[in-house]
Write a protein that holds these residues in place. Structure first.
Motif, PDB file in Angstrom:
ATOM      1  N   THR A  97       0.835  -1.204   0.000  1.00 10.97           N
ATOM      2  CA  THR A  97       0.000   0.000   0.000  1.00 10.97           C
ATOM      3  C   THR A  97       0.869   1.253   0.000  1.00 10.97           C
ATOM      4  O   THR A  97       0.603   2.219  -0.725  1.00 10.97           O
ATOM      5  N   PRO A 208      -2.451  -4.737  -1.883  1.00 12.02           N
ATOM      6  CA  PRO A 208      -3.352  -4.669  -0.709  1.00 12.02           C
ATOM      7  C   PRO A 208      -4.360  -5.803  -0.660  1.00 12.02           C
ATOM      8  O   PRO A 208      -4.764  -6.236   0.429  1.00 12.02           O
ATOM      9  N   ARG A 212      -6.901  -8.166   2.467  1.00 10.69           N
ATOM     10  CA  ARG A 212      -7.769  -7.007   2.314  1.00 10.69           C
ATOM     11  C   ARG A 212      -8.271  -6.464   3.650  1.00 10.69           C
ATOM     12  O   ARG A 212      -8.173  -5.270   3.934  1.00 10.69           O
ATOM     13  N   GLU A 213      -8.820  -7.337   4.498  1.00 14.90           N
ATOM     14  CA  GLU A 213      -9.402  -6.857   5.752  1.00 14.90           C
ATOM     15  C   GLU A 213      -8.333  -6.314   6.696  1.00 14.90           C
ATOM     16  O   GLU A 213      -8.524  -5.272   7.336  1.00 14.90           O
ATOM     17  N   THR A 215      -5.489  -5.103   5.828  1.00 15.06           N
ATOM     18  CA  THR A 215      -4.978  -3.854   5.267  1.00 15.06           C
ATOM     19  C   THR A 215      -5.902  -2.696   5.599  1.00 15.06           C
ATOM     20  O   THR A 215      -5.452  -1.612   5.979  1.00 15.06           O
ATOM     21  N   ARG A 216      -7.207  -2.909   5.446  1.00 12.79           N
ATOM     22  CA  ARG A 216      -8.164  -1.858   5.793  1.00 12.79           C
ATOM     23  C   ARG A 216      -8.070  -1.485   7.263  1.00 12.79           C
ATOM     24  O   ARG A 216      -8.089  -0.303   7.616  1.00 12.79           O
ATOM     25  N   ILE A 219      -4.938   0.553   7.815  1.00  7.91           N
ATOM     26  CA  ILE A 219      -5.078   1.930   7.332  1.00  7.91           C
ATOM     27  C   ILE A 219      -5.905   2.757   8.307  1.00  7.91           C
ATOM     28  O   ILE A 219      -5.586   3.922   8.576  1.00  7.91           O
ATOM     29  N   ARG A 220      -6.967   2.143   8.861  1.00 12.80           N
ATOM     30  CA  ARG A 220      -7.776   2.876   9.854  1.00 12.80           C
ATOM     31  C   ARG A 220      -6.936   3.231  11.073  1.00 12.80           C
ATOM     32  O   ARG A 220      -7.052   4.331  11.626  1.00 12.80           O
TER      33      ARG A 220
END
Length: 472
Positions: A97, A208, A212-213, A215-216, A219-220
């Protein structure tokens, strides 16, 4: 279940292995800083204060833009790598990312520069150099974050040296034929791009979508660290820009030299943190903060001794590195800036506690408040006290950052620093202030050398305790 081979590797390791890695981080990062200092006197003599001021200002912008592009993810990569069997995959996806963000930064940055150049408001060549160097630095930082998480200090060291010492050496060699800041920056950027390619080859980041989860979620968690990272870079290098604004480009070049010298103990603090933070975050939760408090004290003593020594030797260091630059303002500023490394070492321990509790917004607020203090105090005192006014503003700003972060850690965790830490920090700070204010000749020079000898003697006397503390 993930098929990432790293996820099936045994947990990063034994205590002996971790101790060995810590030594490599410590020595390697310190050598990285000293390597830059070896190049510095040649650069100042070759370019002069005005052209070196241009280089110093551009490098500050590169560091700031690169940090914005990193979006606070390096800390999260380190944290996520050690959380579960799919941690390595998640960390590589977060590094991917960061790499994509760097590519996006380059595309948008060059397009923006072309528009501004067409309007006659920017030099597209210089703009492109800054954009390319910023993007490349982001990729290097992603590779370094993975190396730290994997406990591969030699990879970390290789990338660090390539992106700093080698890049600056390339600029120095290129400037031999054309003594201009632009020539220096062109070669520096080219070397930094090569270092970025090496970081991709070593780190092997993933897209990413590979996690996926996770990575999200990463990022949060990193989102509040974006303003925090911007503010930290403003604290680290924004003072050079403030000197440029308030006192001119030549003064910025002189201040940058003082800053580089004063950053020697700061490099030591960063080196210790690079080794210390994985040990803290991988320590059992029930003992984590007691262990952190015990090991923080010797670390602060080590950094404090280094800061005091550099401050007291400041006049001779400045004369060695830049004999044709203004001497007294530079070594006075140097002494005040060494205070930063002492409070920064304390701050780093507290920041780990706040990060671990996922209250990264607290870090952002503390850093933003410190930046406000830096700007206000620098604007107030630069006109009357010159370089020393900006240096003092920087020291006070870091003190505010430390106080706010320690208080947040105290409220969120059981972390409590002991009297050895605070006493050692206060004694080192007093010696740094003495280094900023004592005369550099006559009796003042004698007192400086006596105090340096006392620092060395105290270090030797405390060495057994420090070593016991570093072993945990």
């Amino acid at each position: 279940m993930t098929t990432d081979p790293e996820a099936t590797a045994p947990p990063a390791g034994a205590a002996g292995s971790l101790a060995g890695h810590s030594v490599v981080y410590l020595v390697g990062t310190a050598l990285q800083g000293l390597g830059i200092l070896l190049i510095l006197p040649f650069a100042t003599r070759l370019l002069g204060d005005a052209e070196y001021g241009k280089v110093a200002t551009a490098l500050v912008v590169v560091q700031m833009v690169g940090t914005i592009a990193a979006a606070g993810l390096p800390q999260v990569i380190l944290r996520e790598y050690h959380r579960g069997l799919d941690g390595p995959t998640a960390a590589r996806a977060l590094a991917g990312t960061m790499t994509l963000l760097a590519v996006g930064l380059a595309v948008v940055g060059v397009a923006t520069g072309a528009v501004l150049a067409a309007a006659g408001r920017a030099d597209l060549g210089e703009w492109t150099l800054v954009v390319a160097a910023s993007a490349a630095l982001t990729v290097v930082v992603a590779g370094q974050a993975l190396s730290r998480a994997r406990l591969r200090p030699f990879e970390f060291l290789g990338l660090a040296v390539a992106a700093t010492v080698v890049a600056h050496l390339a600029g120095l060699v290129a400037a031999q034929s054309d003594r201009s800041g632009r020539t220096y920056l062109t070669a520096y950027t080219a070397a930094l791009v090569l270092a970025a390619l090496a970081a991709v080859a070593v780190g092997r980041p993933l897209l990413p979508g590979a996690a996926r989860e996770r990575t999200r979620a990463g990022i949060r968690l990193a989102a509040p660290l974006l303003p925090h990272a911007v503010a930290m870079l403003a604290l680290l290098m924004g003072d050079v820009l403030l000197v440029n604004v308030f006192l001119g480009q030549a003064a910025a070049g002189a201040y940058q030299v003082a800053l580089q010298l004063a950053n020697m103990p700061f490099v030591l603090a960063v080196a210790l943190f690079n080794a210390w933070s994985p040990l803290v975050l991988s320590h059992p939760v029930e003992r984590r903060w007691d262990w952190t408090a015990r090991t923080a004290s010797p670390l602060v003593l080590v950094v404090g001794g280094g800061a005091a020594g550099v401050a007291l030797l400041g006049p001779w260091l400045v004369r060695l590195m830049a004999p044709d630059f203004p001497q007294r303002p530079m070594w006075t500023s140097l002494g005040l800036i060494t205070l930063v490394s002492i409070v920064y070492m304390v701050y780093q321990g507290a920041s780990l506690a706040v990060l671990d509790r996922e209250r990264t917004s607290r870090l952002a607020v503390a850093a933003a408040g410190a930046v406000v203090v830096l700007v206000v105090l620098a604007a107030s005192f630069a006109g009357s006290t010159g370089l020393a006014g900006v240096a003092g503003a920087k020291a006070v700003a870091y003190l505010v950052l430390m106080a706010l972060t320690v208080e947040a850690a105290r409220r969120l965790t059981t972390l409590r620093f002991d009297r050895w830490l605070w006493g050692g920090a206060a004694a080192a700070a007093a010696l740094s202030i003495a280094g900023a204010t004592l005369p550099s000749s006559g009796a003042g020079a004698v007192v400086r050398l006596v105090l340096v000898a006392l620092v060395v003697a105290a270090g030797l006397a405390l060495a057994p305790r420090v070593l016991r503390g570093l072993r945990g």
